[in-house]
Design a protein around this motif. Sequence first.
Motif, PDB file in Angstrom:
ATOM      1  N   HIS A  13     -38.134   2.307 -62.236  1.00  0.00           N
ATOM      2  CA  HIS A  13     -38.532   2.930 -63.499  1.00  0.00           C
ATOM      3  C   HIS A  13     -37.256   3.264 -64.268  1.00  0.00           C
ATOM      4  CE1 HIS A  13     -42.258   3.369 -61.300  1.00  0.00           C
ATOM      5  NE2 HIS A  13     -42.848   3.965 -62.334  1.00  0.00           N
ATOM      6  N   THR A  14     -37.132   2.742 -65.487  1.00  0.00           N
ATOM      7  CA  THR A  14     -35.940   2.956 -66.289  1.00  0.00           C
ATOM      8  C   THR A  14     -36.340   3.465 -67.672  1.00  0.00           C
ATOM      9  OG1 THR A  14     -34.918   1.066 -65.171  1.00  0.00           O
ATOM     10  CG2 THR A  14     -33.845   1.861 -67.175  1.00  0.00           C
ATOM     11  N   ILE A  15     -35.655   4.506 -68.133  1.00  0.00           N
ATOM     12  CA  ILE A  15     -35.894   5.015 -69.479  1.00  0.00           C
ATOM     13  C   ILE A  15     -35.146   4.123 -70.467  1.00  0.00           C
ATOM     14  CG2 ILE A  15     -35.585   6.971 -71.033  1.00  0.00           C
ATOM     15  CD1 ILE A  15     -35.566   8.768 -68.523  1.00  0.00           C
ATOM     16  N   LEU A  16     -35.849   3.661 -71.502  1.00  0.00           N
ATOM     17  CA  LEU A  16     -35.226   2.809 -72.514  1.00  0.00           C
ATOM     18  C   LEU A  16     -34.593   3.665 -73.601  1.00  0.00           C
ATOM     19  CD1 LEU A  16     -37.953   0.062 -73.056  1.00  0.00           C
ATOM     20  CD2 LEU A  16     -36.015   0.036 -71.503  1.00  0.00           C
ATOM     21  N   ASP A  17     -33.461   3.201 -74.140  1.00  0.00           N
ATOM     22  CA  ASP A  17     -32.890   3.887 -75.290  1.00  0.00           C
ATOM     23  C   ASP A  17     -33.605   3.371 -76.549  1.00  0.00           C
ATOM     24  OD1 ASP A  17     -31.718   1.412 -75.834  1.00  0.00           O
ATOM     25  OD2 ASP A  17     -29.763   2.018 -75.095  1.00  0.00           O
ATOM     26  N   GLU A  18     -33.389   4.037 -77.657  1.00  0.00           N
ATOM     27  CA  GLU A  18     -34.168   3.752 -78.866  1.00  0.00           C
ATOM     28  C   GLU A  18     -34.051   2.312 -79.360  1.00  0.00           C
ATOM     29  OE1 GLU A  18     -37.252   4.766 -80.928  1.00  0.00           O
ATOM     30  OE2 GLU A  18     -36.334   6.103 -79.478  1.00  0.00           O
ATOM     31  N   PRO A  19     -32.860   1.685 -79.378  1.00  0.00           N
ATOM     32  CA  PRO A  19     -32.808   0.275 -79.806  1.00  0.00           C
ATOM     33  C   PRO A  19     -33.637  -0.648 -78.896  1.00  0.00           C
ATOM     34  CG  PRO A  19     -30.624   1.231 -79.875  1.00  0.00           C
ATOM     35  CD  PRO A  19     -31.510   2.235 -79.206  1.00  0.00           C
ATOM     36  N   ASP A  23     -36.937  -2.996 -79.939  1.00  0.00           N
ATOM     37  CA  ASP A  23     -37.034  -4.421 -79.592  1.00  0.00           C
ATOM     38  C   ASP A  23     -38.353  -4.720 -78.887  1.00  0.00           C
ATOM     39  OD1 ASP A  23     -34.543  -4.859 -80.689  1.00  0.00           O
ATOM     40  OD2 ASP A  23     -33.495  -4.887 -78.753  1.00  0.00           O
ATOM     41  N   VAL A  24     -38.747  -3.865 -77.943  1.00  0.00           N
ATOM     42  CA  VAL A  24     -40.001  -4.067 -77.202  1.00  0.00           C
ATOM     43  C   VAL A  24     -41.196  -3.976 -78.147  1.00  0.00           C
ATOM     44  CG1 VAL A  24     -41.541  -3.040 -75.468  1.00  0.00           C
ATOM     45  CG2 VAL A  24     -39.101  -3.291 -74.979  1.00  0.00           C
ATOM     46  N   LEU A  25     -41.198  -2.964 -79.004  1.00  0.00           N
ATOM     47  CA  LEU A  25     -42.314  -2.792 -79.938  1.00  0.00           C
ATOM     48  C   LEU A  25     -42.409  -3.977 -80.893  1.00  0.00           C
ATOM     49  CD1 LEU A  25     -41.965   1.016 -80.765  1.00  0.00           C
ATOM     50  CD2 LEU A  25     -43.469  -0.076 -79.088  1.00  0.00           C
ATOM     51  N   ALA A  26     -41.278  -4.483 -81.343  1.00  0.00           N
ATOM     52  CA  ALA A  26     -41.279  -5.652 -82.234  1.00  0.00           C
ATOM     53  C   ALA A  26     -41.738  -6.906 -81.493  1.00  0.00           C
ATOM     54  CB  ALA A  26     -39.884  -5.856 -82.816  1.00  0.00           C
ATOM     55  N   GLU A  27     -41.282  -7.068 -80.257  1.00  0.00           N
ATOM     56  CA  GLU A  27     -41.661  -8.252 -79.480  1.00  0.00           C
ATOM     57  C   GLU A  27     -43.169  -8.329 -79.259  1.00  0.00           C
ATOM     58  OE1 GLU A  27     -40.997 -10.172 -75.018  1.00  0.00           O
ATOM     59  OE2 GLU A  27     -39.667  -8.562 -75.713  1.00  0.00           O
ATOM     60  N   TYR A  28     -43.786  -7.193 -78.959  1.00  0.00           N
ATOM     61  CA  TYR A  28     -45.216  -7.164 -78.686  1.00  0.00           C
ATOM     62  C   TYR A  28     -46.054  -6.798 -79.915  1.00  0.00           C
ATOM     63  CZ  TYR A  28     -43.917  -7.628 -73.828  1.00  0.00           C
ATOM     64  OH  TYR A  28     -43.393  -8.090 -72.641  1.00  0.00           O
ATOM     65  N   ALA A  44     -43.022   9.053 -59.643  1.00  0.00           N
ATOM     66  CA  ALA A  44     -42.094   7.922 -59.703  1.00  0.00           C
ATOM     67  C   ALA A  44     -41.192   7.967 -60.937  1.00  0.00           C
ATOM     68  CB  ALA A  44     -42.872   6.610 -59.683  1.00  0.00           C
ATOM     69  N   LEU A  45     -41.514   8.820 -61.903  1.00  0.00           N
ATOM     70  CA  LEU A  45     -40.698   8.905 -63.118  1.00  0.00           C
ATOM     71  C   LEU A  45     -39.315   9.453 -62.817  1.00  0.00           C
ATOM     72  CD1 LEU A  45     -42.899  10.346 -65.998  1.00  0.00           C
ATOM     73  CD2 LEU A  45     -41.814   8.122 -65.870  1.00  0.00           C
ATOM     74  N   PRO A  46     -38.307   8.973 -63.535  1.00  0.00           N
ATOM     75  CA  PRO A  46     -36.981   9.583 -63.401  1.00  0.00           C
ATOM     76  C   PRO A  46     -37.048  11.052 -63.832  1.00  0.00           C
ATOM     77  CG  PRO A  46     -36.859   7.502 -64.602  1.00  0.00           C
ATOM     78  CD  PRO A  46     -38.301   7.821 -64.432  1.00  0.00           C
ATOM     79  N   ASP A  47     -36.237  11.896 -63.226  1.00  0.00           N
ATOM     80  CA  ASP A  47     -36.265  13.331 -63.511  1.00  0.00           C
ATOM     81  C   ASP A  47     -35.990  13.650 -64.977  1.00  0.00           C
ATOM     82  OD1 ASP A  47     -36.843  13.942 -60.866  1.00  0.00           O
ATOM     83  OD2 ASP A  47     -34.729  14.199 -60.331  1.00  0.00           O
ATOM     84  N   GLU A  48     -35.185  12.842 -65.630  1.00  0.00           N
ATOM     85  CA  GLU A  48     -34.811  13.129 -67.011  1.00  0.00           C
ATOM     86  C   GLU A  48     -35.806  12.609 -68.045  1.00  0.00           C
ATOM     87  OE1 GLU A  48     -32.710   9.510 -65.472  1.00  0.00           O
ATOM     88  OE2 GLU A  48     -32.888  11.543 -64.773  1.00  0.00           O
ATOM     89  N   ALA A  49     -36.922  12.000 -67.609  1.00  0.00           N
ATOM     90  CA  ALA A  49     -37.930  11.476 -68.534  1.00  0.00           C
ATOM     91  C   ALA A  49     -38.617  12.615 -69.276  1.00  0.00           C
ATOM     92  CB  ALA A  49     -38.955  10.649 -67.775  1.00  0.00           C
ATOM     93  N   GLU A  50     -38.788  12.422 -70.579  1.00  0.00           N
ATOM     94  CA  GLU A  50     -39.425  13.423 -71.430  1.00  0.00           C
ATOM     95  C   GLU A  50     -40.603  12.792 -72.163  1.00  0.00           C
ATOM     96  OE1 GLU A  50     -36.417  14.814 -74.064  1.00  0.00           O
ATOM     97  OE2 GLU A  50     -35.262  15.787 -72.464  1.00  0.00           O
ATOM     98  N   VAL A  51     -41.497  13.638 -72.655  1.00  0.00           N
ATOM     99  CA  VAL A  51     -42.639  13.166 -73.441  1.00  0.00           C
ATOM    100  C   VAL A  51     -42.111  12.360 -74.624  1.00  0.00           C
ATOM    101  CG1 VAL A  51     -44.575  13.892 -74.886  1.00  0.00           C
ATOM    102  CG2 VAL A  51     -44.090  15.105 -72.749  1.00  0.00           C
ATOM    103  N   GLY A  52     -42.708  11.175 -74.843  1.00  0.00           N
ATOM    104  CA  GLY A  52     -42.295  10.293 -75.932  1.00  0.00           C
ATOM    105  C   GLY A  52     -41.347   9.191 -75.507  1.00  0.00           C
ATOM    106  N   VAL A  54     -40.062   5.861 -73.518  1.00  0.00           N
ATOM    107  CA  VAL A  54     -40.685   4.619 -73.061  1.00  0.00           C
ATOM    108  C   VAL A  54     -39.970   4.201 -71.782  1.00  0.00           C
ATOM    109  CG1 VAL A  54     -41.151   2.194 -73.594  1.00  0.00           C
ATOM    110  CG2 VAL A  54     -41.366   3.937 -75.383  1.00  0.00           C
ATOM    111  N   ILE A  55     -40.768   3.884 -70.767  1.00  0.00           N
ATOM    112  CA  ILE A  55     -40.265   3.533 -69.443  1.00  0.00           C
ATOM    113  C   ILE A  55     -40.494   2.049 -69.189  1.00  0.00           C
ATOM    114  CG2 ILE A  55     -40.471   4.022 -66.967  1.00  0.00           C
ATOM    115  CD1 ILE A  55     -39.574   6.441 -68.612  1.00  0.00           C
ATOM    116  N   ARG A  56     -39.469   1.364 -68.682  1.00  0.00           N
ATOM    117  CA  ARG A  56     -39.610  -0.024 -68.226  1.00  0.00           C
ATOM    118  C   ARG A  56     -39.827   0.022 -66.718  1.00  0.00           C
ATOM    119  NH1 ARG A  56     -34.671  -2.264 -69.105  1.00  0.00           N
ATOM    120  NH2 ARG A  56     -35.254  -3.009 -71.162  1.00  0.00           N
ATOM    121  N   ILE A  57     -40.893  -0.626 -66.263  1.00  0.00           N
ATOM    122  CA  ILE A  57     -41.191  -0.689 -64.839  1.00  0.00           C
ATOM    123  C   ILE A  57     -41.106  -2.149 -64.419  1.00  0.00           C
ATOM    124  CG2 ILE A  57     -42.902  -0.200 -63.048  1.00  0.00           C
ATOM    125  CD1 ILE A  57     -44.089   1.895 -65.030  1.00  0.00           C
TER     126      ILE A  57
END
Length: 75
Positions: A13-19, A23-28, A44-52, A54-57
């Motif tokens: 599980h990886t937290i995506l940065d804004e760029p 890219d993901v939102l545009a692709e889909y 399973a979420l990384p500890d630093e994950a916050e509401v809002g 986007v996680i890549r699994i």
Amino acid sequence: MVNVSEHTLVPDHTILDEPEVEDVLAEYDVERVNLPKIRTSDPALPDEAEVGDVIRIVRDSRTTDTAVVYRLVIE
């Protein structure tokens, strides 16, 4: 206490940065709110994950070597 996110059966599980999110939102061709959801209470979420966030699994797959999915973190 056991850290579930480090178990061998839990996919990465990886937290995506804004760029990357843009890219993901545009692709889909979707908006952030249209992504499948994952709760902040998911162990399973990384500890630093916050509401809002986007996680890549990245999961193992029988038909393809890996399957990548994205989830929006909600309360």
